[in-house]
Design an enzyme around this catalytic site. Structure first.
Site, PDB file in Angstrom:
ATOM      1  N   SER A   1      70.993  38.988  56.229  1.00 13.57           N
ATOM      2  CA  SER A   1      69.719  39.460  56.777  1.00 13.57           C
ATOM      3  C   SER A   1      69.814  39.861  58.252  1.00 13.57           C
ATOM      4  O   SER A   1      69.230  40.876  58.638  1.00 13.57           O
ATOM      5  CB  SER A   1      68.631  38.408  56.567  1.00 13.57           C
ATOM      6  OG  SER A   1      68.368  38.285  55.187  1.00 13.57           O
TER       7      SER A   1
ATOM      8  N   LYS B   1      62.003  28.300  49.522  1.00 14.43           N
ATOM      9  CA  LYS B   1      60.949  29.288  49.222  1.00 14.43           C
ATOM     10  C   LYS B   1      59.684  28.707  48.594  1.00 14.43           C
ATOM     11  O   LYS B   1      58.605  29.244  48.794  1.00 14.43           O
ATOM     12  CB  LYS B   1      61.498  30.381  48.298  1.00 14.43           C
ATOM     13  CG  LYS B   1      62.432  31.341  48.981  1.00 14.43           C
ATOM     14  CD  LYS B   1      62.778  32.482  48.050  1.00 14.43           C
ATOM     15  CE  LYS B   1      63.991  33.243  48.528  1.00 14.43           C
ATOM     16  NZ  LYS B   1      64.288  34.393  47.671  1.00 14.43           N
TER      17      LYS B   1
ATOM     18  N   ASN C   1      66.486  30.503  28.894  1.00 15.76           N
ATOM     19  CA  ASN C   1      66.938  29.475  29.844  1.00 15.76           C
ATOM     20  C   ASN C   1      67.589  28.296  29.139  1.00 15.76           C
ATOM     21  O   ASN C   1      67.273  27.991  27.991  1.00 15.76           O
ATOM     22  CB  ASN C   1      65.758  28.971  30.677  1.00 15.76           C
ATOM     23  CG  ASN C   1      66.223  28.237  31.917  1.00 15.76           C
ATOM     24  OD1 ASN C   1      67.114  28.728  32.625  1.00 15.76           O
ATOM     25  ND2 ASN C   1      65.662  27.073  32.194  1.00 15.76           N
TER      26      ASN C   1
ATOM     27  N   ASP D   1      60.278  39.693  47.376  1.00 18.61           N
ATOM     28  CA  ASP D   1      61.414  39.759  46.443  1.00 18.61           C
ATOM     29  C   ASP D   1      61.123  40.655  45.243  1.00 18.61           C
ATOM     30  O   ASP D   1      61.960  41.473  44.847  1.00 18.61           O
ATOM     31  CB  ASP D   1      61.775  38.356  45.939  1.00 18.61           C
ATOM     32  CG  ASP D   1      62.495  37.533  46.993  1.00 18.61           C
ATOM     33  OD1 ASP D   1      63.168  38.136  47.854  1.00 18.61           O
ATOM     34  OD2 ASP D   1      62.384  36.301  46.950  1.00 18.61           O
TER      35      ASP D   1
ATOM     36  N   GLY E   1      63.166  29.575  40.406  1.00 21.24           N
ATOM     37  CA  GLY E   1      62.342  30.264  41.392  1.00 21.24           C
ATOM     38  C   GLY E   1      62.564  31.764  41.410  1.00 21.24           C
ATOM     39  O   GLY E   1      61.610  32.535  41.588  1.00 21.24           O
ATOM     40  N   ALA E   2      63.808  32.196  41.231  1.00 21.88           N
ATOM     41  CA  ALA E   2      64.096  33.630  41.288  1.00 21.88           C
ATOM     42  C   ALA E   2      63.372  34.360  40.158  1.00 21.88           C
ATOM     43  O   ALA E   2      62.790  35.428  40.352  1.00 21.88           O
ATOM     44  CB  ALA E   2      65.600  33.857  41.192  1.00 21.88           C
TER      45      ALA E   2
HETATM   46  P1  ATR Z   1      66.558  29.814  41.886  1.00 19.48           P
HETATM   47  O1  ATR Z   1      65.463  29.531  42.869  1.00 19.48           O
HETATM   48  O2  ATR Z   1      67.757  30.529  42.451  1.00 19.48           O
HETATM   49  O3  ATR Z   1      66.057  30.453  40.630  1.00 19.48           O
HETATM   50  P2  ATR Z   1      66.600  27.238  40.590  1.00 19.48           P
HETATM   51  O4  ATR Z   1      65.126  27.173  40.672  1.00 19.48           O
HETATM   52  O5  ATR Z   1      67.411  26.037  40.879  1.00 19.48           O
HETATM   53  O6  ATR Z   1      67.176  28.365  41.539  1.00 19.48           O
HETATM   54  O7  ATR Z   1      66.977  27.802  39.125  1.00 19.48           O
HETATM   55  C1  ATR Z   1      68.281  27.973  38.733  1.00 19.48           C
HETATM   56  C2  ATR Z   1      68.298  28.607  37.333  1.00 19.48           C
HETATM   57  O8  ATR Z   1      69.651  28.823  36.959  1.00 19.48           O
HETATM   58  C3  ATR Z   1      67.685  27.719  36.266  1.00 19.48           C
HETATM   59  O9  ATR Z   1      67.081  28.542  35.296  1.00 19.48           O
HETATM   60  C4  ATR Z   1      68.912  27.020  35.681  1.00 19.48           C
HETATM   61  O10 ATR Z   1      68.766  26.575  34.353  1.00 19.48           O
HETATM   62  P3  ATR Z   1      68.035  25.156  34.056  1.00 19.48           P
HETATM   63  O11 ATR Z   1      66.571  25.402  34.279  1.00 19.48           O
HETATM   64  O12 ATR Z   1      68.347  24.882  32.635  1.00 19.48           O
HETATM   65  O13 ATR Z   1      68.624  24.178  35.014  1.00 19.48           O
HETATM   66  C5  ATR Z   1      69.913  28.148  35.732  1.00 19.48           C
HETATM   67  N1  ATR Z   1      71.295  27.673  35.711  1.00 19.48           N
HETATM   68  C6  ATR Z   1      71.973  27.094  36.733  1.00 19.48           C
HETATM   69  N2  ATR Z   1      73.230  26.802  36.353  1.00 19.48           N
HETATM   70  C7  ATR Z   1      73.337  27.202  35.057  1.00 19.48           C
HETATM   71  C8  ATR Z   1      74.407  27.169  34.096  1.00 19.48           C
HETATM   72  N3  ATR Z   1      75.596  26.677  34.393  1.00 19.48           N
HETATM   73  N4  ATR Z   1      74.140  27.673  32.869  1.00 19.48           N
HETATM   74  C9  ATR Z   1      72.938  28.193  32.556  1.00 19.48           C
HETATM   75  N5  ATR Z   1      71.911  28.236  33.417  1.00 19.48           N
HETATM   76  C10 ATR Z   1      72.103  27.760  34.653  1.00 19.48           C
END
Ligand code: ATR
Length: 276
Positions: free
Chosen positions: A20, A69, A154, A105, A133-134
């Site tokens: 950024s 966020k 998910n 975003d 969150g994304a």
């Molecule tokens: P962000 O704000 O970047 O979205 P987050 O809220 O921690 O971060 O969400 C991470 C996402 O990546 C979640 O959907 C998570 O799945 P879970 O809800 O089941 O935890 C997903 N994720 C992270 N590591 C993963 C993995 N190894 N395989 C599949 N999904 C994964």
């Protein structure tokens, strides 16, 4: 005498990798705006104090990034509709002692898809991998563009289902488990919104959901290809794109909120040698 520079910055934890500062410096050069933009590493327990200090010492705006966020929503006096829908704030503006929270975003992703890449969302079948969150930040804006369907897959089905329920009044959104993505649909766009790649994980992405007409977009980005973007290419996707364009577009929208000037993003993407 040189005029005092207006102060902005990005707060995250960790944040040293953030692009950024360079993006906003390029915007400032291009538009002739006199700003400085700082990199501020702030741990979650110090977030509120750091924001208030930045505000107190004359700071005018902040970008807020991972992992703050959603937490930052509690500190904001006025929240934009899109930030409220996303349940997340990535842009703070400080005006007359008040804190304004917005989220750029979703619009950043849409601008990259529609304007930079020429990808039609209207009528498209979209698959989003991940329900954190994304994902929450992009579902509302994507549904506004009237896709034919939007499926959230998910690892924890309950999180995908909760998001689908939350947005069900806005369009045709549904949920499924990560490993059971229905392949009866041809997906036009598959978006990786998991944080798996960031953590070095390679989950079993659904190869059967990819055809030679599918465009794959990774919200993550890197100087070398991300695990998802490599996987998408190998799975035979029509295109495999990393989220550099979204990063630059969300920054341009923040810059516009702060300075009332919209920078031209194309030369900035090029100057960073990351043109999509
Ligand atoms: P962000 O704000 O970047 O979205 P987050 O809220 O921690 O971060 O969400 C991470 C996402 O990546 C979640 O959907 C998570 O799945 P879970 O809800 O089941 O935890 C997903 N994720 C992270 N590591 C993963 C993995 N190894 N395989 C599949 N999904 C994964």
């Amino acid at each position: 005498m040189t005029a005092k520079l207006a102060r902005y910055g990005v707060m995250g934890y960790p944040v040293s990798h953030s692009r950024s500062p360079i993006i906003h410096r390029l915007f400032a050069l291009q538009t002739g705006q006199k700003i400085q933009y700082e990199l501020l590493q702030v741990s979650p327990e110090k977030l509120e104090a750091a924001i208030r200090q930045f505000q107190r010492t004359g700071g005018m705006g902040l970008n807020i990034t991972v992992p703050h966020k959603s937490e930052v929503c509690k500190l904001v006096d006025y929240t934009s509709e899109r930030a409220a829908t996303a349940g997340a704030v990535n842009t703070l503006s400080f005006k007359s002692g008040q804190i304004y929270g917005d989220n750029t975003d979703g619009v950043g992703l849409l601008r990259d898809l529609a304007v930079n890449l020429g990808i039609a969302i209207e009528g498209a079948n979209i698959l989003i991998l991940g329900a954190g969150g994304a994902t929450r930040g992009i579902v509302g804006p994507l549904l506004e563009m009237q896709p034919a369907s939007l499926l959230i897959a998910n690892r924890s089905l309950s999180k995908a289902q909760a998001l689908a329920d939350h947005f069900s009044h806005s369009g045709p959104v549904s949920a499924c488990g990560f490993n059971v993505v229905p392949v009866s649909t041809t997906y036009d766009l598959v978006i990786n919104a998991t944080s798996a790649g960031l953590k070095g994980d390679s989950p079993p992405y659904p190869a059967a959901a990819i055809s030679d007409a599918t465009i794959c977009y990774d919200l993550s980005y890197g100087l070398s290809p991300t695990p998802f973007s490599i996987w998408a290419r190998e799975a035979g996707a029509a295109r495999s794109i990393m989220g550099w364009g979204m990063l630059v577009e969300q920054a341009a929208e923040s810059f516009n909120i702060w300075r009332g000037v919209r920078p031209d993003t194309a030369p900035v993407l090029k100057q960073m040698s990351i043109s999509a």
